[in-house]
Enzyme design. Structure first.
Site, PDB file in Angstrom:
ATOM      1  CB  CYS A   1       3.481   4.047  -1.502  1.00 44.95           C
ATOM      2  SG  CYS A   1       2.563   2.509  -1.777  1.00 44.95           S
ATOM      3  CG  ASP A   2       4.926  -1.046   0.082  1.00 38.94           C
ATOM      4  OD1 ASP A   2       4.561  -0.290  -0.829  1.00 38.94           O
ATOM      5  OD2 ASP A   2       4.957  -2.273  -0.028  1.00 38.94           O
ATOM      6  CB  SER A   3       9.298   3.133   2.310  1.00 46.31           C
ATOM      7  OG  SER A   3       8.933   4.288   1.573  1.00 46.31           O
TER       8      SER A   3
ATOM      9  CG  PHE B   1       3.211   1.004   8.007  1.00 44.59           C
ATOM     10  CD1 PHE B   1       2.090   1.369   8.725  1.00 44.59           C
ATOM     11  CD2 PHE B   1       3.946  -0.092   8.445  1.00 44.59           C
ATOM     12  CE1 PHE B   1       1.702   0.665   9.866  1.00 44.59           C
ATOM     13  CE2 PHE B   1       3.577  -0.808   9.581  1.00 44.59           C
ATOM     14  CZ  PHE B   1       2.453  -0.430  10.293  1.00 44.59           C
TER      15      PHE B   1
END
Length: 378
Positions: free
Chosen positions: A164-166, A168
């Site tokens: 999920c960080d990707s 951003f």
């Protein structure tokens, strides 16, 4: 003299207006304090040494540069924009070395925002040249056939946006490159890949993102709740804001981005703790009692952006934003250092209260830039 109901109503309305005007004036007076706090935080991070394992083009610093750009747009001082241009020149405007990995695309956001805000961008084509070459290669050699399942033993986990960080790190860069060049392919790729990641990691019941597929149930927190990492969801909410910043309001994909943003925001404010912070684990805050500023920073940024852009109701969300900002301010030391940042990781963990990281400073600066706008509005 007997007061008629209409006279009393007039007095009450006048008093209400005075109170409202006073509150608005008080909030607007926060703006200079916010600028000072942002400047001190940015200066502290700029002066701090980069840790040996941190490349100046990696996501850890790239996330800080997004906040530094927000500071340049908020502060009247030219030194922050000048510092960012110097960083770009030192980096030779290169992005991270891994071709497909979203983390290595994050730094391009700052390059592109400098380009987009420049009075004569055509004179600075070198600022986005490497980014464009990299993204053109990806378009010609896509990895769309690969699985999004996350397996630490498998090479190529980062070839697609499988964590999920990707959301951003990469999508805001892709949409900025579309804005800078007008090449529709960059926008189309971003929209397609975001949807694939969202379909895979977004929990439609809890309206939060799993960090990656290794956190799917039956893996749970000790209290039996699903594991939703605070900073991971902060990355996503901030990513949504930074994508919608450039996604046209009449674009067919816009409604689904707005829907997801509103759903996540509604869930996120229920996870805020009484002291204004969000803990490392959103659904099990007692397990990680440390005050965590990086997830909190991204949530404050995203929620404030949503209010400022008419997507969130101010009466509902503004109190959470102001409480969150006050919590973030409590993490700033006299020299500007931002503390309470959970260390690099991929899940909720305990952390040292005095810990600071560049991405945590970036979150603080992004939050400050939107709170500045929020308290300045009538």
């Amino acid at each position: 003299m007997e007061k008629t109901p209409s006279f009393i109503a007039l007095i009450l309305a006048s008093a209400s207006c005075c109170i409202g005007a006073s509150a608005a004036s008080t909030q607007k007076s926060m703006q200079p304090e916010i600028v000072v706090a942002m400047g001190k935080a940015a200066d502290w991070q700029l002066a701090a040494e980069i840790k040996p394992k941190q490349s100046p083009t990696d996501w850890i610093n790239g996330a800080f540069y997004t906040g530094l750009m927000a500071t340049a747009e908020t502060s009247p001082s030219p030194r922050f924009r000048e510092a960012l241009i110097k960083i770009g020149e030192t980096n030779q405007w290169k992005i991270g070395r891994r071709t497909y990995h979203a983390d290595d695309h994050c730094v391009a956001q700052a390059y592109l925002e400098l380009y987009l805000s420049d009075k004569n961008p055509k004179q600075h084509a070198d600022w986005i040249k490497t980014t464009r070459e990299r993204f053109d290669y990806i378009l010609k050699n896509p990895k769309t056939a690969d699985t999004l399942a996350f397996d630490k033993k498998r090479r190529g986990n980062g070839d697609r946006w499988s964590w999920c960080d990707s959301l951003f790190m990469a999508p805001p860069a892709w949409i900025r490159l579309w804005k800078a060049t007008g090449d529709q392919r960059y926008l189309d790729f971003m929209l397609s890949e975001w949807q694939a990641t969202s379909d895979f990691l977004y929990d439609k019941d809890d309206h939060l993102f799993f960090r990656d597929s290794t956190f799917f149930p039956p893996r749970l927190e000790s209290n039996g709740k699903k594991i939703f990492w605070s900073r991971g969801n902060g990355w996503v909410l901030a990513g949504l804001a930074r994508v919608m910043q450039y996604l046209p309001k009449d674009h067919p994909a816009r409604p689904r981005f707005e829907k997801q943003f509103r759903e996540m925001s509604a869930k996120i404010i229920t996870c805020q703790q009484p002291d204004g912070f969000w803990r490392a684990s959103l659904l099990d805050p007692e397990k990680y009692p440390n005050k965590e500023s990086s997830g909190t920073g991204f949530f404050v940024y995203g929620l404030a952006w949503g209010i400022n852009n008419g997507l969130l109701d101010a009466a509902t969300y503004k109190p959470a934003v102001l409480k969150g900002w006050a919590a973030l301010m409590s993490c700033q030391q006299a020299d500007g250092k931002i503390t309470g940042v959970q260390q690099v990781g991929s899940s909720p963990t305990a952390h040292a209260d005095n810990n600071s990281e560049p991405y945590g400073v970036g979150a603080f600066l992004l939050a400050g830039s939107e709170v500045y706008k929020l308290v300045g509005n009538k």
